[in-house]
Scaffold this active site. Structure first.
Site, PDB file in Angstrom:
ATOM      1  N   CYS A 120       3.565  -8.620  -2.851  1.00  0.00           N
ATOM      2  CA  CYS A 120       3.158  -7.424  -2.103  1.00  0.00           C
ATOM      3  C   CYS A 120       2.732  -7.725  -0.678  1.00  0.00           C
ATOM      4  O   CYS A 120       2.625  -6.810   0.140  1.00  0.00           O
ATOM      5  CB  CYS A 120       2.027  -6.715  -2.846  1.00  0.00           C
ATOM      6  SG  CYS A 120       2.389  -6.405  -4.588  1.00  0.00           S
ATOM      7  N   HIS A 261      -1.055  -2.074   1.779  1.00  0.00           N
ATOM      8  CA  HIS A 261      -0.189  -2.131   0.606  1.00  0.00           C
ATOM      9  C   HIS A 261      -0.578  -1.014  -0.342  1.00  0.00           C
ATOM     10  O   HIS A 261      -1.764  -0.774  -0.605  1.00  0.00           O
ATOM     11  CB  HIS A 261      -0.326  -3.491  -0.073  1.00  0.00           C
ATOM     12  CG  HIS A 261       0.239  -3.538  -1.450  1.00  0.00           C
ATOM     13  ND1 HIS A 261       1.500  -3.082  -1.748  1.00  0.00           N
ATOM     14  CD2 HIS A 261      -0.292  -3.994  -2.623  1.00  0.00           C
ATOM     15  CE1 HIS A 261       1.727  -3.235  -3.044  1.00  0.00           C
ATOM     16  NE2 HIS A 261       0.656  -3.789  -3.593  1.00  0.00           N
ATOM     17  N   ASN A 292       3.775   1.735  -6.749  1.00  0.00           N
ATOM     18  CA  ASN A 292       3.612   0.433  -6.114  1.00  0.00           C
ATOM     19  C   ASN A 292       4.971  -0.254  -6.047  1.00  0.00           C
ATOM     20  O   ASN A 292       5.502  -0.693  -7.064  1.00  0.00           O
ATOM     21  CB  ASN A 292       2.614  -0.404  -6.924  1.00  0.00           C
ATOM     22  CG  ASN A 292       2.396  -1.792  -6.353  1.00  0.00           C
ATOM     23  OD1 ASN A 292       3.163  -2.292  -5.540  1.00  0.00           O
ATOM     24  ND2 ASN A 292       1.335  -2.448  -6.808  1.00  0.00           N
TER      25      ASN A 292
END
Length: 339
Positions: A120, A261, A292
């Site tokens: 990420c 993020h 996500n």
């Protein structure tokens, strides 16, 4: 004798592009298998829906679409790109790299190309490297793409992760600039806690126990220690954000946009409070409708934010990526101009 080098220039994000899979998956499609509820998922993460790629949407096709969009907005052709950095953890081949397949598909198979595996945080790692390559004269125009097809590596029966991860791609062009428009990258890791997020089993387990196979070993899927990751992200990443601002010679009152993020809305909201960001700062919350997407989450969130708020083109934004490793990276950037 002094080695000749190219004169140092400045760097900037020239454009952003993205690709979102066609299939929108609401929480209602996920909750039965994990004995959960839409309300529970939204309270825990803020996620209302996510995108899952179909069989015809791969890491490469999604990345290509995002790159083509970014190139068009930058008014460049793939021939103008001399380097491509691709961040992903879901390309299903160890070698050759996804980046080399992508440059071939984009029509410039001679460009420098490589993958990075920073989960990420990968997009911010890529932006930092691209900026340094441009400023040092090694590259003129760099494509940085974050792309994931995490639906291939998510257990739909895992109550801890089934509702979190999603698919998509986002890309930016980093190029030369008369002024500094990308700040220093603050990055690092807390590798002593690297087991908090895992993709198991390892490929070697299939080789070492061929008689077991997928039926017994299970397909490689993501697992994570949710509370460990939550605490680390909330209280460590706010410090990274403030350090990135300081290294760029800025304070929270100079900031226009915060694009972290997109892991969890509670993490994002707590980071905002920890950094004491003023109410005037626009905070990206793409997590709510797109889940996500790991390495793709920041450029995806950037693109949708600029579509909704075109007045933010050219404004100052703080980017922070963090994830498996545990690794992190962040920088202040001037958002690209309107295409």
């Amino acid at each position: 004798m002094i080695i000749k080098t190219s004169p140092t220039t400045h760097s900037a994000i020239l454009s952003v592009g993205s690709y979102r899979p066609k299939r929108l998956v609401p929480n209602s499609e996920i909750v039965d298998r994990i004995e959960s509820s839409d309300e529970w998922i939204q309270q825990r993460t803020g996620i209302e829906s996510r995108r899952f790629a179909g069989p015809d949407e791969t890491v490469i096709t999604m990345a290509k679409a995002a790159c083509e969009s970014a190139l068009k907005r930058a008014k460049l052709k793939m021939a103008d790109i001399d380097t491509l950095i691709l961040s992903t953890i879901s390309y299903p081949y160890q070698a050759p790299s996804a980046a080399t397949e992508l440059i071939n598909e984009l029509g410039n198979p001679k460009a420098a190309a490589f993958d990075i595996s920073a989960a990420c945080a990968g997009f911010c790692y890529g932006v930092g490297m691209a900026s340094d390559l441009v400023r040092g004269g090694t590259s003129k125009n760099v494509l940085v793409v974050g792309v994931e097809k995490l639906s291939d590596f998510t257990d739909p029966d895992d109550r801890a992760t089934a509702f979190i991860f999603a698919d998509g791609a986002g890309a930016v062009v980093v190029g030369q600039s008369a002024e500094a428009k990308i700040g220093p990258t603050i990055w690092g890791s807390d590798a002593d806690s690297r087991d908090a997020i895992l993709l198991n089993p390892a490929y070697t387990e299939f080789r070492n126990a061929p008689d077991k196979g997928v039926a017994q070993l299970g397909w490689p899927n993501i697992s994570q220690q949710g509370q460990t990751v939550f605490r680390w992200a909330v209280y460590s990443m706010s410090k990274v954000g403030l350090k990135a601002l300081e290294s760029a010679g800025l304070g929270v009152n100079d900031l226009d946009v915060f694009i972290p993020h997109q892991a969890n809305i509670r993490i994002i909201e707590t980071m905002v409070k920890e950094m004491k960001l003023p109410d005037s700062v626009l905070v990206a919350d793409d997590i709510r409708v797109n889940g996500n997407t790991s390495a793709a989450s920041i450029p995806l969130a950037m693109d949708v934010l600029l579509e909704k708020h075109p007045e933010m083109h050219g404004k100052l934004a703080l980017l922070i990526g963090y994830g498996a490793g545990l690794v992190y990276a962040g920088q202040v950037v001037q958002l690209p101009p309107a295409p």
